[in-house]
Scaffold this motif. Structure first.
Motif, mmCIF file in Angstrom:
data_model
loop_
_atom_site.group_PDB
_atom_site.id
_atom_site.type_symbol
_atom_site.label_atom_id
_atom_site.label_comp_id
_atom_site.label_asym_id
_atom_site.label_seq_id
_atom_site.Cartn_x
_atom_site.Cartn_y
_atom_site.Cartn_z
ATOM 1 N N ARG A 85 0.871 -1.220 -0.129
ATOM 2 C CA ARG A 85 -0.090 0.019 -0.096
ATOM 3 C C ARG A 85 0.965 1.261 0.004
ATOM 4 N N ILE A 86 0.399 2.202 -0.695
ATOM 5 C CA ILE A 86 1.024 3.478 -0.980
ATOM 6 C C ILE A 86 0.152 4.603 -0.653
ATOM 7 N N ARG A 87 0.391 5.418 0.376
ATOM 8 C CA ARG A 87 -0.530 6.573 0.762
ATOM 9 C C ARG A 87 0.301 7.792 0.557
ATOM 10 N N ILE A 88 -0.523 8.611 0.054
ATOM 11 C CA ILE A 88 0.265 10.218 -0.185
ATOM 12 C C ILE A 88 -0.491 11.085 0.909
ATOM 13 N N SER A 89 0.448 11.890 1.676
ATOM 14 C CA SER A 89 -0.052 12.530 2.726
ATOM 15 C C SER A 89 -0.825 13.942 2.392
ATOM 16 N N SER A 90 -0.541 14.640 1.412
ATOM 17 C CA SER A 90 -1.445 15.692 0.871
ATOM 18 C C SER A 90 -1.128 16.093 -0.320
ATOM 19 N N VAL A 91 -2.138 16.445 -1.160
ATOM 20 C CA VAL A 91 -2.021 16.804 -2.497
ATOM 21 C C VAL A 91 -2.583 18.140 -2.518
#
Length: 249
Positions: free
Chosen positions: A225-231
């Motif tokens: 799993r890859i999460r992206i903290s904020s975009v």
């Protein structure tokens, strides 16, 4: 046995950077303890996005010194970058390091003796061009790893001090991130969280972009799993979203 207490104020990026500092101390033989324990060295990694964050920083400094009155106290990070004079006025602080200097913290604390005046090492933000790598793997038994891929910001929002504290947007090279993701997977971690000040702006300084990085990272065996903290919303392209929704990881 030397003991170090590390405390993070602010964002996931700060946590990843604190973890990187913690691992430096562990390699030097220090044992990590909580901020409420007695420590030989106290490191406070600060945030300065809002006035409340500045006030919280001062409170943490004073609380740490109540628990470890003889500790060598280092205040680093964004608040230290922006307001070193204000921190210098807090009795008991021994070392103040700015945004880039904090990663060389061990150079400044070979001895733990208290100082009558703090040592202040803060470079002008306009001189910050490099990007220090950081991740939280192996730090305090987290089940996921915060992986720094980007730092700084080219936006100048009226409410935000980040460009003044961290400088312009810059990114870690994609091949270095992929290599680190493989190393993280080899330690048994299955989830990574990509962190930065403005993760959607990843690659602006290297000729790449977030979509290309994600396409490389999903190929790393062991990472599930890859999460992206904020975009930022304006950086969510149709191509990025299409890949995001179709990719199981």
């Amino acid at each position: 046995m030397k003991r170090v207490a590390l405390h993070t104020l602010g964002c996931k990026l700060n946590f990843a950077e604190t973890a990187a500092l913690g691992k430096q101390f562990e390699q030097r033989g220090y044992v990590p303890v909580e901020i409420t324990d007695t420590a030989d060295v106290v490191v406070i990694n600060t945030c300065s996005v809002t006035e409340h964050a500045d006030r919280e920083c001062r409170q943490v400094i004073r609380r740490a010194m109540r628990h470890s009155p003889d500790a060598f106290v280092a205040v680093v990070g964004c608040y230290a970058q922006l307001h070193p004079e204000g921190i210098s006025a807090i009795g008991g602080v021994d070392l103040i390091l700015g945004a880039s200097e904090k990663f060389n913290i061990l150079r400044y604390i070979d001895e733990h003796e208290k100082r009558s005046q703090p040592t202040v090492v803060v470079s002008p933000v306009g001189e910050i061009e490099s990007i220090a790598f950081a991740d939280s793997a192996g730090f305090r038994d987290r089940t996921r790893v915060f992986l720094k891929v980007q730092d700084g910001c080219d936006y100048h929002c009226s409410f935000c001090t980040i460009p003044l504290a961290r400088g312009g947007s810059r990114s870690v090279a994609a091949n270095e991130i992929v290599d680190q993701a493989r190393a993280i997977a080899s330690q048994g971690y299955k989830e990574i969280v990509l962190t930065g000040v403005n993760v959607g702006d990843y690659g602006a300084s290297t000729g790449s972009d977030l979509l290309s990085l994600l396409k490389d990272l999903v190929k790393v065996d062991g990472i599930e799993r890859i999460r992206i903290s904020s975009v930022e919303p304006n950086l969510l392209s149709d191509e990025l979203l299409e890949f995001w929704f179709q990719e199981e990881k």
